[in-house]
Scaffold this active site. Structure first.
Site, PDB file in Angstrom:
ATOM      1  N   TYR A  57       0.859  -1.184   0.000  1.00 37.91           N
ATOM      2  CA  TYR A  57       0.000   0.000   0.000  1.00 37.91           C
ATOM      3  C   TYR A  57       0.895   1.233   0.000  1.00 37.91           C
ATOM      4  O   TYR A  57       1.661   1.442   0.953  1.00 37.91           O
ATOM      5  CB  TYR A  57      -0.918  -0.003   1.219  1.00 37.91           C
ATOM      6  CG  TYR A  57      -1.863  -1.179   1.239  1.00 37.91           C
ATOM      7  CD1 TYR A  57      -3.049  -1.149   0.522  1.00 37.91           C
ATOM      8  CD2 TYR A  57      -1.560  -2.331   1.956  1.00 37.91           C
ATOM      9  CE1 TYR A  57      -3.911  -2.228   0.516  1.00 37.91           C
ATOM     10  CE2 TYR A  57      -2.422  -3.420   1.953  1.00 37.91           C
ATOM     11  CZ  TYR A  57      -3.595  -3.357   1.238  1.00 37.91           C
ATOM     12  OH  TYR A  57      -4.444  -4.433   1.240  1.00 37.91           O
ATOM     13  N   LEU A  58       0.782   2.047  -1.039  1.00 36.33           N
ATOM     14  CA  LEU A  58       1.771   3.088  -1.293  1.00 36.33           C
ATOM     15  C   LEU A  58       1.061   4.356  -1.738  1.00 36.33           C
ATOM     16  O   LEU A  58       0.101   4.311  -2.504  1.00 36.33           O
ATOM     17  CB  LEU A  58       2.659   2.566  -2.436  1.00 36.33           C
ATOM     18  CG  LEU A  58       3.989   3.205  -2.727  1.00 36.33           C
ATOM     19  CD1 LEU A  58       4.948   2.991  -1.560  1.00 36.33           C
ATOM     20  CD2 LEU A  58       4.612   2.581  -3.979  1.00 36.33           C
ATOM     21  N   MET A  98       4.133   4.326   6.293  1.00 33.24           N
ATOM     22  CA  MET A  98       3.954   4.278   4.843  1.00 33.24           C
ATOM     23  C   MET A  98       5.298   3.935   4.208  1.00 33.24           C
ATOM     24  O   MET A  98       6.262   4.578   4.537  1.00 33.24           O
ATOM     25  CB  MET A  98       3.514   5.664   4.355  1.00 33.24           C
ATOM     26  CG  MET A  98       2.570   5.723   3.185  1.00 33.24           C
ATOM     27  SD  MET A  98       3.303   5.396   1.553  1.00 33.24           S
ATOM     28  CE  MET A  98       4.525   6.700   1.363  1.00 33.24           C
ATOM     29  N   PRO A  99       5.378   2.988   3.370  1.00 29.86           N
ATOM     30  CA  PRO A  99       4.295   2.118   2.913  1.00 29.86           C
ATOM     31  C   PRO A  99       4.031   0.983   3.910  1.00 29.86           C
ATOM     32  O   PRO A  99       4.853   0.691   4.768  1.00 29.86           O
ATOM     33  CB  PRO A  99       4.824   1.552   1.590  1.00 29.86           C
ATOM     34  CG  PRO A  99       6.110   2.264   1.327  1.00 29.86           C
ATOM     35  CD  PRO A  99       6.611   2.763   2.640  1.00 29.86           C
ATOM     36  N   GLU A 100       2.850   0.374   3.711  1.00 32.94           N
ATOM     37  CA  GLU A 100       2.483  -0.796   4.500  1.00 32.94           C
ATOM     38  C   GLU A 100       2.485  -2.009   3.568  1.00 32.94           C
ATOM     39  O   GLU A 100       1.990  -1.943   2.450  1.00 32.94           O
ATOM     40  CB  GLU A 100       1.081  -0.646   5.096  1.00 32.94           C
ATOM     41  CG  GLU A 100       0.934   0.545   6.023  1.00 32.94           C
ATOM     42  CD  GLU A 100       0.746   1.851   5.287  1.00 32.94           C
ATOM     43  OE1 GLU A 100       0.050   1.865   4.267  1.00 32.94           O
ATOM     44  OE2 GLU A 100       1.320   2.874   5.712  1.00 32.94           O
TER      45      GLU A 100
END
Lengths: 64, 64, 64, 64, 64, 64
Positions: free
Chosen positions: D7-8, E1-3
């Site tokens: 997730y970015l 972030m990121p995850e």
């Protein structure tokens, strides 16, 4: 930590989405004992043709 | 409930994606004892440059 | 590819979950033009205290 | 198997994203005892208005 | 972030999983220009009966 | 719709998690214009050995 993902059909305004992410952030800080800087929220917005509920796409639901 | 997420490389037609979501919905109703109105399915379509399999992006795979 | 994730409250039998994953696999092969060996399905089963619908946890819903 | 989702926030180049997916693929092969052909990685890139950290959207963070 | 989320069938050791998360963290820092403290990785391990590939559960695959 | 997934390290009480899901539900109803019955929230709790931040597992972080 924690990370929150929201799966949403397209159609909300920028302000609605920002308010949603902000209120979710506050809910995490309040209940999960996490510092606010550690909380990430990401909205994954689906085009209406890519999401279905009850066997009907959101595109079809809007047309009704 | 249940919620189903499908991670897919771009390239299917609207009809293919609708058929996929509909058949998944039916699979959930049949096997998980859930009312159809409770079943949501969302496709998360990746641009071909944002998905990799076996160390090769889907953009590169298509070129071969 | 594609990968399918199913978010489910606990309570289905092994056979129900296997049937669900098998039918979803078939739905993907049929509609997304993918070879069966490329299709993965993972069920993420939530303890009833870790899932909520309509503001009520599944633990509370079962008690009703 | 395994499948990796990243997730970015938007903003990386095609080359950065490709390098990221390739290095994650290698990390999975090395540590999880998986054949490289079984490893899929998908990046889910959020528009900057759809991601928040610490109560601030990434759009707002960039403006600072 | 990121995850980063890793969907994995059960069966790796604590050390394998730690190595996997560490190498993924390093891959994100190297390629996505993110400070290491901002990188989170979570493994979601499926019981072998809750994951299927190619129409066969991982429990069945192990028996072969 | 919408569906919310919360990725969390283990360690919160049942009451904390219930409060978290309830406040997130309310945040969705308020901001996304969704009826409460349509909102699902699922917490995916990671064992401390299966989650890492900043290159350190949550098990290691707790020991410090």
């Amino acid at each position: 930590m924690p990370e929150v993902i929201v799966y949403l059909a397209a159609g909300r305004t920028v302000e609605q989405k920002k308010g949603l992410m902000k209120d979710i952030t506050d809910a995490v800080v309040k209940n999960a004992n996490a510092p606010i800087d550690a909380v990430t929220v990401q909205i994954i917005e689906a085009p209406l043709i890519d999401k279905m509920k009850g066997g009907v796409t959101f595109e079809e639901r809007l047309k009704k």
